[in-house]
Design an enzyme around this catalytic site. Structure first.
Site, short mmCIF file in Angstrom:
data_model
loop_
_atom_site.label_atom_id
_atom_site.label_comp_id
_atom_site.label_asym_id
_atom_site.label_seq_id
_atom_site.Cartn_x
_atom_site.Cartn_y
_atom_site.Cartn_z
N ASP A 1 0.77 -0.98 -0.36
CA ASP A 1 -0.08 0.04 -0.09
C ASP A 1 0.50 1.01 -0.08
OD1 ASP A 1 -3.34 0.77 1.59
OD2 ASP A 1 -1.84 2.18 1.33
N GLN B 1 -14.50 3.58 1.22
CA GLN B 1 -14.05 3.05 -0.49
C GLN B 1 -12.92 4.45 -0.78
OE1 GLN B 1 -15.93 0.20 -3.00
NE2 GLN B 1 -14.89 -0.26 -3.45
N HIS C 1 -10.40 -5.19 -3.26
CA HIS C 1 -8.71 -4.93 -2.29
C HIS C 1 -9.14 -5.04 -1.81
CE1 HIS C 1 -9.87 -1.14 -2.07
NE2 HIS C 1 -9.53 -1.22 -1.46
N HIS D 1 -7.36 -5.81 2.56
CA HIS D 1 -5.74 -5.12 2.72
C HIS D 1 -5.86 -5.83 4.25
CE1 HIS D 1 -6.64 -0.55 2.46
NE2 HIS D 1 -8.00 -0.40 1.69
P1 AMP Z 1 -9.34 1.84 0.39
O1 AMP Z 1 -10.32 2.82 1.13
O2 AMP Z 1 -10.50 0.48 0.76
O3 AMP Z 1 -10.28 2.20 -1.25
O4 AMP Z 1 -7.89 2.02 0.14
C1 AMP Z 1 -7.51 1.76 -1.20
C2 AMP Z 1 -6.03 1.41 -0.85
O5 AMP Z 1 -5.27 2.44 -2.12
C3 AMP Z 1 -5.54 3.31 0.74
O6 AMP Z 1 -4.50 2.80 1.22
C4 AMP Z 1 -3.91 3.71 -0.36
O7 AMP Z 1 -3.18 3.97 -0.11
C5 AMP Z 1 -3.68 2.69 -1.68
N1 AMP Z 1 -3.58 3.42 -2.73
C6 AMP Z 1 -3.91 4.14 -3.46
N2 AMP Z 1 -3.48 4.13 -4.58
C7 AMP Z 1 -2.67 3.49 -4.85
C8 AMP Z 1 -1.17 2.94 -5.50
N3 AMP Z 1 -0.95 3.83 -7.16
N4 AMP Z 1 -0.22 1.57 -5.10
C9 AMP Z 1 -0.64 1.26 -3.75
N5 AMP Z 1 -1.40 1.64 -3.44
C10 AMP Z 1 -2.37 3.07 -3.66
#
Ligand code: AMP
Ligand code: ZN
Length: 142
Positions: free
Chosen positions: A33, A96, A102, A104
């Site tokens: 992440d 989200q 995805h 975590h």
């Molecule tokens: P969510 O709030 O569950 O949709 O989490 C999305 C996650 O994606 C967050 O923890 C972000 O830090 C992560 N994220 C967003 N862009 C990237 C990226 N380019 N590479 C890795 N993680 C990312």
């Protein structure tokens, strides 16, 4: 299920956006992440684009969970946190921010749960009323 040009996770799958992959198989990808909540915070995704739990077919969810378990072992073998959270949210109201399904994996050290339960015992009649509605609405996974 078509890769989306404006989806950052589809671009990571396609190799057109930079990432730090940890595991890559035919169906799933695990990568670091970019804004970790703790050292070792990993995301696991299905390679095809599905927005959330509702859209993702059950076999793909199974493949993601297989990879999540594999990653959990790797995190335990390296970071060895005292706790490990496995989280997944659906919809803006749930927090989200990336609309490609995805999961975590977040090493936890602080003993703080993310409000996974309330503090007051419910009335069992109320619980049963909701259980009845849910049972009646059950559909086969797909
Ligand atoms: P969510 O709030 O569950 O949709 O989490 C999305 C996650 O994606 C967050 O923890 C972000 O830090 C992560 N994220 C967003 N862009 C990237 C990226 N380019 N590479 C890795 N993680 C990312
Ligand atoms: Zn996508």
């Amino acid at each position: 299920m078509q890769a989306r040009e404006n989806c950052i996770f589809c671009r990571i799958v396609a190799g057109t956006a930079r990432s730090h992959p940890v595991w890559d198989d035919g169906e799933t990808l695990a990568f670091m992440d970019l804004n970790p909540l703790a050292e070792g915070h990993v995301l696991v995704i299905p390679k095809p684009h599905w927005e959330n739990l509702f859209e993702t077919p059950a076999p793909a969810l199974g493949a993601v969970m297989d990879t999540a378990k594999r990653m959990a072992h790797a995190i335990r073998a390296t970071i060895a946190p005292p706790g490990l959270g496995v989280y997944q949210v659906n919809g803006r109201a749930a927090g989200q921010t990336v609309f490609h399904y995805h999961v975590h994996l977040i090493p936890r050290h602080d003993g703080i749960s993310l409000e996974l339960h309330g503090r007051r015992r419910a009335d069992r009649a109320d619980l049963e009323r909701v259980a009845v509605r849910l049972r009646a609405a059950l559909v086969p996974p797909g």
